[in-house]
Design an enzyme around this catalytic site. Structure first.
Site, short mmCIF file in Angstrom:
data_model
loop_
_atom_site.label_atom_id
_atom_site.label_comp_id
_atom_site.label_asym_id
_atom_site.label_seq_id
_atom_site.Cartn_x
_atom_site.Cartn_y
_atom_site.Cartn_z
CG ASP A 13 47.51 39.67 60.81
OD1 ASP A 13 46.60 39.74 61.64
OD2 ASP A 13 48.69 40.00 61.06
CE LYS A 16 42.93 34.41 62.25
NZ LYS A 16 44.15 35.03 61.67
N GLY A 40 43.72 40.81 65.78
CA GLY A 40 43.10 41.98 65.16
C GLY A 40 42.33 41.47 63.97
CG HIS A 41 40.05 38.56 64.18
ND1 HIS A 41 39.49 37.49 64.82
CD2 HIS A 41 41.37 38.28 64.08
CE1 HIS A 41 40.43 36.60 65.10
NE2 HIS A 41 41.59 37.06 64.67
CD GLN A 222 46.44 34.76 68.33
OE1 GLN A 222 45.90 33.92 69.01
NE2 GLN A 222 46.06 36.02 68.33
P1 GDP Z 1 42.59 38.22 60.41
O1 GDP Z 1 43.40 38.54 61.61
O2 GDP Z 1 42.94 36.89 59.82
O3 GDP Z 1 41.11 38.37 60.60
O4 GDP Z 1 43.02 39.29 59.28
P2 GDP Z 1 43.27 40.88 59.49
O5 GDP Z 1 41.95 41.55 59.62
O6 GDP Z 1 44.28 41.13 60.55
O7 GDP Z 1 44.02 41.25 58.14
C1 GDP Z 1 43.45 41.01 56.89
C2 GDP Z 1 43.37 42.36 56.14
O8 GDP Z 1 43.08 42.11 54.78
C3 GDP Z 1 42.24 43.25 56.64
O9 GDP Z 1 42.61 44.59 56.47
C4 GDP Z 1 41.09 42.89 55.71
O10 GDP Z 1 40.14 43.94 55.57
C5 GDP Z 1 41.82 42.66 54.43
N1 GDP Z 1 41.22 41.66 53.52
C6 GDP Z 1 40.58 40.49 53.81
N2 GDP Z 1 40.31 39.80 52.68
C7 GDP Z 1 40.77 40.56 51.66
C8 GDP Z 1 40.83 40.38 50.23
O11 GDP Z 1 40.37 39.37 49.68
N3 GDP Z 1 41.42 41.40 49.51
C9 GDP Z 1 41.94 42.51 50.09
N4 GDP Z 1 42.51 43.43 49.31
N5 GDP Z 1 41.91 42.70 51.42
C10 GDP Z 1 41.35 41.73 52.19
P1 IMO Z 2 45.28 37.43 64.23
O1 IMO Z 2 44.22 36.69 64.99
C1 IMO Z 2 49.54 37.89 63.38
C2 IMO Z 2 52.30 37.13 66.69
C3 IMO Z 2 53.10 38.27 67.26
C4 IMO Z 2 54.36 37.52 67.69
C5 IMO Z 2 53.82 36.20 68.18
C6 IMO Z 2 53.62 36.12 69.70
O2 IMO Z 2 44.94 38.85 63.94
O3 IMO Z 2 45.72 36.65 63.04
P2 IMO Z 2 51.85 37.19 71.37
O4 IMO Z 2 51.52 38.61 71.68
O5 IMO Z 2 50.68 36.39 70.89
O6 IMO Z 2 52.57 36.50 72.50
O7 IMO Z 2 52.91 37.27 70.16
O8 IMO Z 2 52.55 36.02 67.55
N1 IMO Z 2 50.83 37.33 66.68
C7 IMO Z 2 50.12 37.55 65.56
N2 IMO Z 2 50.52 37.71 64.28
N3 IMO Z 2 48.22 37.87 63.68
C8 IMO Z 2 47.81 37.68 64.96
O9 IMO Z 2 46.51 37.53 65.28
C9 IMO Z 2 48.78 37.55 65.97
N4 IMO Z 2 48.72 37.38 67.31
C10 IMO Z 2 49.98 37.23 67.72
O10 IMO Z 2 53.37 39.25 66.29
O11 IMO Z 2 55.15 37.25 66.54
MG MG Z 3 44.76 40.04 62.29
#
Ligand code: GDP
Ligand code: IMO
Ligand code: MG
Length: 423
Positions: A13, A16, A40-41, A222
């Site tokens: 998270d 990316k 969750g991207h 991840q």
């Molecule tokens: P990912 O799994 O690495 O793609 O990241 P996620 O989408 O799960 O979580 C990142 C969260 O931060 C999302 O809600 C994005 O919209 C938000 N986000 C990404 N870059 C920034 C930033 O520079 N500032 C803020 N405030 N939010 C950001």
């Molecule tokens: P993105 O791509 C954050 C964590 C879960 C748990 C561990 C194992 O959005 O960054 P799993 O269901 O994969 O066997 O769970 O990995 N986990 C993540 N944490 N971002 C993710 O994906 C994750 N995908 C799995 O919370 O701790």
């Molecule tokens: Mg994510």
């Protein structure tokens, strides 16, 4: 720069998807190489928020061919729910390719994920319960069903039935209610028909793309410290998000990769159990969660939060041969009186020179911090390094010095254009 890998440098998270969306402007293929719908991207464009689980984050551009690589485990119901939602919002998904070598997730994988977590009792990993671990276990046990098998509908049906019956015996043995075999076979026969036009030999496709000089972006899900080999085992996912996994999970060889971008937040979060040396369990941690909206995209769980950890990042640099870092969510630190960066770990008073190879050791380390003054003003309007307050620039310089590779991009907000690209 024909092939670029984007990898999470922390526990997931990191933002990316936002950086992948940014880089997608200059890439023709965006390829997921591992994980599944545990990811969750999030991409935010013109006030619209897209939360992607399986469809590669480049899908929002017409010029991008989104590819689900051989290393991914694919949940077909989720894939098509996502495609339908995207198409309903005007995003064309017809160019999507699904690797014939990618393994499929079935309802018994989700059942086993839940059983395994419940057996662990207080030692739960805190998985997403999406069946990721059991699906990869079946792949390793060589009993998995691959997407390519849908080309022969009768054989696919028979394979699903045989596996469902075998897995039901195990599920019943664990005292759980058996799955409805006929319903699963019928549902997946239909899903198999639907996925058939998308199934392709993506390895050959990508080899041709690389040979033609097309720009290919390999999208990690991840992160480094959730990697099955290099993460905080057993509190990890069941695939290899690290850059090495990008080769195995796409079929592109290591010498074709010229750029590896590590994504890190300006602080640290983790969702699920496991050691977290810089975790803040006080009101500063709550503030990071509240301001950073640190709730899981997939499960809605509250993320744990703490200071940035340069010891982790240095390890991520080596593990992935990072060429650069993208530092996201700098805006979340706006208004903190002071900001901290962990620059070393002590164990029983001794400074460690290597990243701990055991989670029980990592759980005992004491972080050493460098503390810098915070910045009062908001950074969200900044579009060049010169627009940033000097205290924010000092923070970025410290990260760069500690980590040893350039901070090429800084995120200052969630929207597509909320970035500072540094020289
Ligand atoms: P990912 O799994 O690495 O793609 O990241 P996620 O989408 O799960 O979580 C990142 C969260 O931060 C999302 O809600 C994005 O919209 C938000 N986000 C990404 N870059 C920034 C930033 O520079 N500032 C803020 N405030 N939010 C950001
Ligand atoms: P993105 O791509 C954050 C964590 C879960 C748990 C561990 C194992 O959005 O960054 P799993 O269901 O994969 O066997 O769970 O990995 N986990 C993540 N944490 N971002 C993710 O994906 C994750 N995908 C799995 O919370 O701790
Ligand atoms: Mg994510």
């Amino acid at each position: 720069m024909p092939v670029t890998v984007v990898v999470g440098a922390q526990w997931g998270d990191e933002g990316k998807a936002k950086i992948i969306d940014l880089l997608s402007r200059d890439h023709t293929y965006v390829v997921r190489y591992q994980g599944g719908h545990n990811a969750g991207h999030t991409v935010v464009v013109d006030g619209e928020r897209y939360a992607l689980q399986l469809v590669p984050s480049g899908v929002l551009y017409d010029h991008v061919v989104p590819v689900i690589g051989n290393g991914v485990v694919v949940d077909l119901p989720t894939l098509f729910a996502e495609v339908d939602t995207l198409e309903g919002r005007g995003i064309d998904c017809s160019a999507l390719k699904v690797s014939s070598r990618a393994h499929l997730i079935f309802p018994w994988h989700q059942a086993h994920d839940a059983i395994a977590e419940s057996v662990r009792g207080d030692d739960k990993i805190g998985t997403t319960l999406k069946g990721i671990g059991p699906a990869y276990a079946d792949k390793a046990r060589r009993v998995g069903i691959r997407a390519g098998e849908v080309v022969d509908p009768d054989a696919f049906r028979a394979a699903v039935r045989a596996r469902a019956i075998a897995e039901n015996a195990v599920i019943e043995h664990a005292g759980e209610a058996p799955l409805d075999v006929d319903a699963i076979v019928d549902a997946f026969a239909e899903l198999g028909e639907r996925v058939r036009p998308f199934v392709a030999d993506t390895v050959t496709l990508l080899h041709a793309a690389v040979a033609a000089g097309e720009h290919v972006l390999l999208e990690g899900a991840q992160a480094t410290f959730l990697d099955l080999d290099h993460g905080t085992y057993p509190y990890v996912t069941s695939s290899n998000p690290t850059a090495g996994g990008a080769c195995a999970g796409s079929g592109i060889g290591p010498r074709d990769i010229d750029r590896v971008v590590g994504i890190t937040k300006a602080y640290t979060t983790r969702v699920g159990a496991g050691p977290f040396p810089t975790e803040l369990t006080d009101e500063l941690g709550d503030r990071l969660v509240d301001v950073g909206r640190e709730f899981g995209t997939v499960t809605g769980r509250r993320r744990r939060a703490g200071w940035l950890d340069a010891v982790m990042l240095r390890h991520a640099v080596r593990n992935n041969t990072l060429t650069e870092i993208a530092l996201t969510k700098l805006d979340v630190l706006d208004g903190f009186d002071e900001v901290r960066v962990c620059t070393g770990y002590r164990l029983d008073g001794e400074l460690l020179d290597a990243y701990p190879d055991r989670s029980d050791v990592l759980a005992r380390v004491e972080p050493e911090y460098v503390t810098l003054p915070g910045w009062g003003e908001a950074v969200s309007a900044a579009r060049s390094a010169d627009d940033l307050p000097s205290a924010a620039r000092d923070f970025i310089d410290l990260v760069e010095r500690e980590v040893g590779v350039p901070v090429a991009v800084v995120g200052v907000g969630a929207a597509r254009d909320d970035v500072v690209v540094r020289g």
